[in-house]
Design an enzyme around this catalytic site. Structure first.
Site, PDB file in Angstrom:
ATOM      1  CG  HIS A   1       9.174 -15.396  -3.359  1.00 29.41           C
ATOM      2  ND1 HIS A   1      10.312 -14.680  -3.286  1.00 29.41           N
ATOM      3  CD2 HIS A   1       9.434 -16.359  -2.523  1.00 29.41           C
ATOM      4  CE1 HIS A   1      11.107 -14.871  -2.031  1.00 29.41           C
ATOM      5  NE2 HIS A   1      10.356 -16.018  -1.719  1.00 29.41           N
TER       6      HIS A   1
ATOM      7  CG  HIS B   1      11.366  -5.504  -2.743  1.00 30.32           C
ATOM      8  ND1 HIS B   1      10.987  -5.864  -1.510  1.00 30.32           N
ATOM      9  CD2 HIS B   1      11.812  -6.909  -3.186  1.00 30.32           C
ATOM     10  CE1 HIS B   1      11.641  -6.944  -1.061  1.00 30.32           C
ATOM     11  NE2 HIS B   1      12.082  -7.592  -2.327  1.00 30.32           N
TER      12      HIS B   1
ATOM     13  CG  ASP C   1      13.854 -11.797  -9.321  1.00 34.78           C
ATOM     14  OD1 ASP C   1      15.051 -12.323  -9.146  1.00 34.78           O
ATOM     15  OD2 ASP C   1      13.099 -11.751  -8.516  1.00 34.78           O
TER      16      ASP C   1
HETATM   17  N1  CMC Z   1       4.041  -3.828 -12.412  1.00 34.07           N
HETATM   18  C1  CMC Z   1       2.986  -2.622 -12.242  1.00 34.07           C
HETATM   19  N2  CMC Z   1       2.590  -2.104 -10.992  1.00 34.07           N
HETATM   20  C2  CMC Z   1       3.074  -2.663  -9.961  1.00 34.07           C
HETATM   21  C3  CMC Z   1       4.119  -3.442  -9.745  1.00 34.07           C
HETATM   22  C4  CMC Z   1       4.637  -3.992 -11.317  1.00 34.07           C
HETATM   23  N3  CMC Z   1       5.585  -4.820 -11.175  1.00 34.07           N
HETATM   24  N4  CMC Z   1       4.224  -3.596  -8.500  1.00 34.07           N
HETATM   25  C5  CMC Z   1       3.620  -3.051  -7.907  1.00 34.07           C
HETATM   26  N5  CMC Z   1       2.755  -2.329  -8.578  1.00 34.07           N
HETATM   27  C6  CMC Z   1       1.428  -1.556  -8.428  1.00 34.07           C
HETATM   28  C7  CMC Z   1       0.156  -2.242  -7.917  1.00 34.07           C
HETATM   29  O1  CMC Z   1      -0.574  -2.400  -8.721  1.00 34.07           O
HETATM   30  C8  CMC Z   1      -0.102  -1.258  -6.907  1.00 34.07           C
HETATM   31  O2  CMC Z   1      -0.884  -0.201  -7.395  1.00 34.07           O
HETATM   32  P1  CMC Z   1      -2.126   0.445  -6.921  1.00 34.07           P
HETATM   33  O3  CMC Z   1      -1.976   1.132  -5.618  1.00 34.07           O
HETATM   34  O4  CMC Z   1      -2.413   1.711  -7.945  1.00 34.07           O
HETATM   35  O5  CMC Z   1      -3.236  -0.706  -7.044  1.00 34.07           O
HETATM   36  C9  CMC Z   1       1.056  -0.513  -6.204  1.00 34.07           C
HETATM   37  O6  CMC Z   1       1.815  -0.661  -7.281  1.00 34.07           O
HETATM   38  C10 CMC Z   1       1.426  -1.089  -4.945  1.00 34.07           C
HETATM   39  O7  CMC Z   1       1.812  -2.557  -5.194  1.00 34.07           O
HETATM   40  P2  CMC Z   1       1.338  -3.585  -4.529  1.00 34.07           P
HETATM   41  O8  CMC Z   1       0.812  -4.992  -5.300  1.00 34.07           O
HETATM   42  O9  CMC Z   1       0.536  -3.195  -3.130  1.00 34.07           O
HETATM   43  O10 CMC Z   1       2.726  -4.200  -3.771  1.00 34.07           O
HETATM   44  P3  CMC Z   1       3.228  -5.396  -3.034  1.00 34.07           P
HETATM   45  O11 CMC Z   1       4.047  -4.866  -2.143  1.00 34.07           O
HETATM   46  O12 CMC Z   1       1.934  -6.052  -2.333  1.00 34.07           O
HETATM   47  O13 CMC Z   1       3.765  -6.201  -4.139  1.00 34.07           O
HETATM   48  C11 CMC Z   1       5.366  -7.312  -5.407  1.00 34.07           C
HETATM   49  C12 CMC Z   1       5.235  -6.562  -4.033  1.00 34.07           C
HETATM   50  C13 CMC Z   1       7.161  -7.659  -5.504  1.00 34.07           C
HETATM   51  C14 CMC Z   1       4.731  -8.534  -5.315  1.00 34.07           C
HETATM   52  C15 CMC Z   1       4.874  -6.635  -6.620  1.00 34.07           C
HETATM   53  O14 CMC Z   1       5.862  -5.259  -6.955  1.00 34.07           O
HETATM   54  C16 CMC Z   1       4.963  -7.300  -7.943  1.00 34.07           C
HETATM   55  O15 CMC Z   1       4.201  -8.243  -8.244  1.00 34.07           O
HETATM   56  N6  CMC Z   1       6.375  -7.021  -8.833  1.00 34.07           N
HETATM   57  C17 CMC Z   1       6.529  -7.889  -9.765  1.00 34.07           C
HETATM   58  C18 CMC Z   1       6.916  -9.283  -9.532  1.00 34.07           C
HETATM   59  C19 CMC Z   1       8.297  -9.238  -8.985  1.00 34.07           C
HETATM   60  O16 CMC Z   1       9.390  -8.494  -9.738  1.00 34.07           O
HETATM   61  N7  CMC Z   1       8.725 -10.009  -7.955  1.00 34.07           N
HETATM   62  C20 CMC Z   1      10.079 -10.174  -7.496  1.00 34.07           C
HETATM   63  C21 CMC Z   1      10.356  -9.629  -6.184  1.00 34.07           C
HETATM   64  S1  CMC Z   1      11.747  -9.450  -5.658  1.00 34.07           S
HETATM   65  C22 CMC Z   1      12.458 -10.779  -5.406  1.00 34.07           C
HETATM   66  C23 CMC Z   1      11.870 -11.407  -4.248  1.00 34.07           C
HETATM   67  O17 CMC Z   1      12.268 -11.052  -3.084  1.00 34.07           O
HETATM   68  O18 CMC Z   1      11.182 -12.414  -4.253  1.00 34.07           O
END
Ligand code: CMC
Length: 462
Positions: free
Chosen positions: A283, A322, A378
């Site tokens: 987050h 995101h 971010d």
């Molecule tokens: N790097 C590599 N792969 C990723 C990433 C990433 N940053 N984000 C998502 N994926 C992949 C994930 O592995 C999955 O692949 P598969 O379907 O093959 O398993 C697919 O993309 C869908 O991802 P998800 O984990 O289901 O997506 P989510 O909605 O649960 O997670 C997130 C959203 C923000 C937690 C995630 O994208 C992430 O961990 N990003 C990096 C951390 C980050 O930058 N966070 C800040 C968010 S913006 C500020 C805020 O509002 O907090």
């Protein structure tokens, strides 16, 4: 259950037979009608679906709330597919261009843009509540020299409730207003004290002559000068960053504020829960993680290897992806525009080149394109914070300062919502049942204590 022709109380108009969902339970052959309202069905409407009279009834299962609306809200609108973000209906780019963070805070909390008189009064009130009780200074001093500033912020915000016990009168509009003013006013002071504590520098008291971001820069960076003169370009960039971070509907920390606030605890304690949630690397901690990632990558030639590692799932590309935005994050685009302005004052950060190249390569790569992964808020904000000479530990704190206004707006809305009840999800129980207690001598060793390195402080080693 669907009362098709009834006038809906939510202003959604007259429900017709088309506004229902017919559900057939194939276990029993029974069909049920469930009302669809605002594109949602009520989870409680499924409870009547049972296989027998003593059946608890059907529940919905949504462990990360990925498809569950937890409230009705009029504060923040996001269209993730179109990359739209609006506060109270005003597009984020207009607010960043024409407004100030304090005006936006008023808008979020009270629902409308203030008149000049209201704004003057609001700014005056906030400016005159920036001081914190001297005892807060004392317990900041009690932290270890290397305490993470988010940990210090979490503790001090929570502690504010002990200084303002009347805040527990959450139905009193005067108390709610004062809690909003105090939290928005004091958050930068607490943040700056935590920063100066890490550096072993004396705390700088607020300067009422300065703007909200200007005063923050003064409390952070003032040294021997009689009066700190903030660079207006840096103060403006900070103000824009704070507008961008002020609210983002039902994200993890806002959900924490609402969840904890639903117990009717005072708003300082509820906001402390938001600070705790924001602390996590998925987050608010992501901007800190982005800088650490750029450090690890080191130079542009290492980007391909790094991206291969991401695709092998050895690590994440921090600052990408995101839960809601699936085409672009409008906040990232606005921040990117301000990066150059800040670097004009501070000098160019070489990590920017790595970040730009990393973004470009990721956007050209099928792995990220297929998964609709784009730079989020971010990805670039950390570079600005680093240019301001902030240590990475402070980045999440820089997010918490403005998100305070969003948390308060959401807390107020929840508190005034007649549908609010204490948040209490259900579970699917997977564990053992009705076992007889085994005397210790008769137990087999079925579990082992996890082995971890201890962090216990040895007082003899200082
Ligand atoms: N790097 C590599 N792969 C990723 C990433 C990433 N940053 N984000 C998502 N994926 C992949 C994930 O592995 C999955 O692949 P598969 O379907 O093959 O398993 C697919 O993309 C869908 O991802 P998800 O984990 O289901 O997506 P989510 O909605 O649960 O997670 C997130 C959203 C923000 C937690 C995630 O994208 C992430 O961990 N990003 C990096 C951390 C980050 O930058 N966070 C800040 C968010 S913006 C500020 C805020 O509002 O907090």
């Amino acid at each position: 259950m669907a009362d098709e022709q009834a006038q809906r109380e939510d202003g959604g108009g007259v429900a017709t037979a088309q506004d229902t969902l017919s559900v057939t339970d194939n276990r029993t052959g029974e069909t049920y009608e469930v009302e669809i309202s605002d594109g949602t069905v009520r989870a409680m409407d499924f409870r009547q679906i049972k296989v027998s009279d003593d059946d608890f009834g059907l529940m919905t299962y949504d462990p990360a709330f990925t498809n569950t609306a937890s409230c009705r809200s009029s504060i923040c609108y996001i269209d993730g597919e179109a990359g739209v973000l609006e506060y109270r209906g005003y597009p984020i780019d207009q607010l960043c261009e024409k407004s100030t963070y304090l005006e936006v805070a008023y808008l979020l909390i009270y629902g409308e843009l203030p008149t000049q008189e209201q704004l003057d009064e609001w700014v005056f009130e906030i400016t005159h509540h920036t001081f914190v009780h001297e005892n807060i200074k004392k317990f900041v001093e009690g932290f270890r020299y290397d305490a993470h500033p988010m940990g210090m912020l979490l503790a001090t915000v929570g502690a504010l409730s002990t200084f303002y016990p009347d805040a527990k009168n959450i139905d009193d509009e005067g108390e709610r207003h004062m809690a909003a003013v105090r939290m928005i006013a004091k958050m930068p002071t607490l943040a700056a004290f935590a920063y100066r504590h890490n550096l072993g520098l004396p705390y700088v008291y607020p300067d009422n002559d300065l703007s909200y971001p200007g005063n923050f820069l003064s409390m952070m960076f003032k040294m021997t000068e009689v009066k700190y003169e903030p660079d207006p370009r840096l103060a403006k960039a900070l103000d824009v960053l704070w507008i961008l971070h002020a609210d983002h509907e039902q994200n993890c920390s806002t959900n924490a504020v609402r969840g904890v606030g639903s117990s009717e605890v005072d708003p300082y304690s509820a906001v402390a829960a938001g600070v705790a949630a924001l602390y996590g690397p998925l987050h608010g901690g992501a901007n800190e993680a982005v800088l650490r990632m750029l450090d690890r990558i080191g130079s542009a030639e290492n980007i391909p290897d790094f991206l291969e590692g991401v695709k092998r799932r050895e690590q994440r590309l921090m600052g990408f992806g995101h839960r809601v935005y699936k085409n672009f994050d409008p906040r990232a685009q606005i921040i990117k525009k301000h990066v150059d302005e800040v670097f004009e004052v501070t000098g160019r950060n070489p990590k920017l080149d790595i970040a730009v190249e990393l973004e470009k390569r990721a956007l050209d790569d099928d792995y990220f394109v297929e998964r609709k992964l784009y730079a989020n808020v971010d990805f670039y904000s950390g570079l600005i914070y680093e240019a301001l000479n902030l240590p990475t530990d402070m980045f999440t704190v820089m997010f918490a300062i403005p998100r305070t206004s969003g948390w308060i707006a959401q807390w107020r809305e929840m508190q005034m919502d007649e549908e609010t009840k204490i948040a209490r999800p259900r579970q699917i129980y997977m564990g053992a049942r009705a076992r007889d207690y085994t005397p210790i001598a008769e137990r087999d060793r079925l579990t082992d204590k996890p082995v971890a390195e201890t962090n216990l402080i040895d007082p003899t080693k200082g």
